[in-house]
Design an enzyme around this catalytic site. Structure first.
Site, PDB file in Angstrom:
ATOM      1  N   HIS A 180       0.805 -56.336  -5.022  1.00 50.29           N
ATOM      2  CA  HIS A 180       0.108 -56.160  -3.752  1.00 50.29           C
ATOM      3  C   HIS A 180       0.748 -54.977  -3.040  1.00 50.29           C
ATOM      4  CE1 HIS A 180       3.463 -58.213  -1.688  1.00 50.29           C
ATOM      5  NE2 HIS A 180       3.465 -59.020  -2.741  1.00 50.29           N
ATOM      6  N   HIS A 240       0.848  -1.192   0.000  1.00 52.22           N
ATOM      7  CA  HIS A 240       0.000   0.000   0.000  1.00 52.22           C
ATOM      8  C   HIS A 240       0.882   1.240   0.000  1.00 52.22           C
ATOM      9  CE1 HIS A 240       0.742  -1.236   4.178  1.00 52.22           C
ATOM     10  NE2 HIS A 240       0.750   0.058   4.477  1.00 52.22           N
TER      11      HIS A 240
END
Length: 400
Positions: free
Chosen positions: A324, A62
């Protein structure tokens, strides 16, 4: 009260440094008619005086009191930097909100920001946000940043005798804690769970889900599903990606063959196990905000590869029992070593293409001995990834 809206946010912004980004924000404020020419220098002067980094990946550039007369109308604009922008002192900014303040009307936005600056997961969520709506939800504190999992979602030693009962109890826990509705429970019991090894199973649904959560149910009785032991069921209700840290813990347990650590844990130990991984994952910035479809439950999604740039390779699985949990975890671990997007399909299965970095999806391919897997990789290390995967598969994925 002034509020940040989706129209105020510019996505996918990239700048060389924060000074260039601040000038970009000032240009946007000028283009919106909020400030006059020269406000950019005031914003740069303010940044030189003191960093406008607030924390959690947010900065609020700002002007100074000297440039207040250049403000025509109080307003804001915001930019999203998905790659992160160095804001100095080792801070990365993912969202910068440029403020033109003529009065105190902008304080409402600052008040919103104070609520998220101390919250866990905000920085990671902002980094991974894909839409302006997601960014607004994060800033307002409306976005779910972590999956629900507490003692009320754990049921140990339930006297279940089949998987339907296990699924019903797991789904009921999620419904009772507000994660899902009755339709979710009904859908969950129809799902085919994925076996993670040693009696640990996983199931998930995104039907009628209000919040992403996880429940765990163990059984006190002898229980089997498809002629395999059932000792515990983990269930997920999924409406975003914040369950990924919990999946990471599960994947790690399977990869290290430590399912028993989870199966034998009491309530507090389970809470510690999963909260510990969540903290680690937050530090690695892996929490994401987004949506997930039924087809991508329990998987990290990756973009479809560009066939012109993608590399493809096919390998035959030598493991006598197929992919697996253990060899599957080894395969996924190898894929995760590379940056490239990697997808895989079982040419001897249904041909579905899934993410090779998701253990749950890889196991769900139903890969048996001698099946052929086709990998497609796209990215800077695609060729190296395919070569490494081939070496790992030919070596037996940890099974010799």
């Amino acid at each position: 009260m002034l509020e940040l809206t989706t129209q105020d946010i510019q996505l996918q912004q990239h700048f060389a440094n924060k000074q260039a980004a601040i000038q970009g924000l000032a240009h946007a404020l000028t283009a919106k008619g909020l400030v006059a020419e020269g406000y950019a220098q005031g914003m740069l002067n303010r940044e030189a005086q003191h960093s406008t980094y607030l924390g959690n990946g947010i900065a609020i550039p700002h002007g100074t009191t000297d440039t207040r007369e250049l403000v025509k109308q109080t307003g804001v604009t915001a930019m999203h930097f998905p790659q992160g922008l160095d804001w100095g002192d080792g801070n990365l900014v993912y969202v910068a909100i440029g403020i033109a303040a003529k009065s105190d009307e902008h304080l409402g936005i600052l008040k919103q920001l104070t609520r998220v600056l101390s919250a866990d997961g905000v920085e990671q969520a902002l980094q991974q946000a894909k839409t302006a709506q997601q960014i607004i939800a994060i800033i307002k504190g409306e976005a779910q940043l972590t999956a629900d999992f507490d003692a009320s979602l754990i049921q140990l030693q339930f006297p279940a005798s089949d998987m339907v009962q296990m699924s019903a109890v797991a789904g009921g826990l999620l419904k009772n804690t507000g994660c899902a509705e009755n339709e979710f429970v009904a859908d969950l019991v129809t799902k085919a769970p994925t076996h993670l090894g040693r009696g640990l199973w996983l199931v998930a649904s995104d039907r009628a889900v209000k919040r992403t959560g996880m429940s765990i149910v163990t059984t006190a009785n002898h229980c089997e599903y498809e002629q395999q032991a059932v000792k515990a069921l983990i269930a997920f209700s999924v409406c975003n990606d914040v369950h990924q840290p919990l999946l990471n813990t599960i994947t790690q347990c399977v990869f290290e063959q430590k399912q028993d650590q989870l199966l034998q844990a009491d309530v507090q130990q389970l809470l510690n196990l999963f909260s510990g991984n969540a903290e680690q994952t937050i530090a690695q910035r892996t929490i994401a905000v987004g949506t997930i479809t039924e087809e991508t439950i329990a998987a990290e999604t990756v973009a479809e590869p560009d066939s012109a740039r993608a590399h493809t390779a096919t390998f035959r699985i030598k493991n006598s029992h197929g992919l697996h949990a253990r060899p599957g975890a080894m395969l996924v671990a190898e894929a995760k070593k590379f940056e490239s997007n990697i997808r895989v399909s079982n040419l001897d299965g249904d041909g579905q293409v899934v993410n090779a970095k998701s253990l749950m999806k890889v196991i769900a391919l139903g890969v048996k001995h001698n099946h052929q897997l086709q990998f497609t990789a796209e990215g800077p290390d695609a060729e190296a990834a395919l070569q490494a995967l081939g070496v790992a598969i030919n070596a037996g994925l940890g099974e010799g």
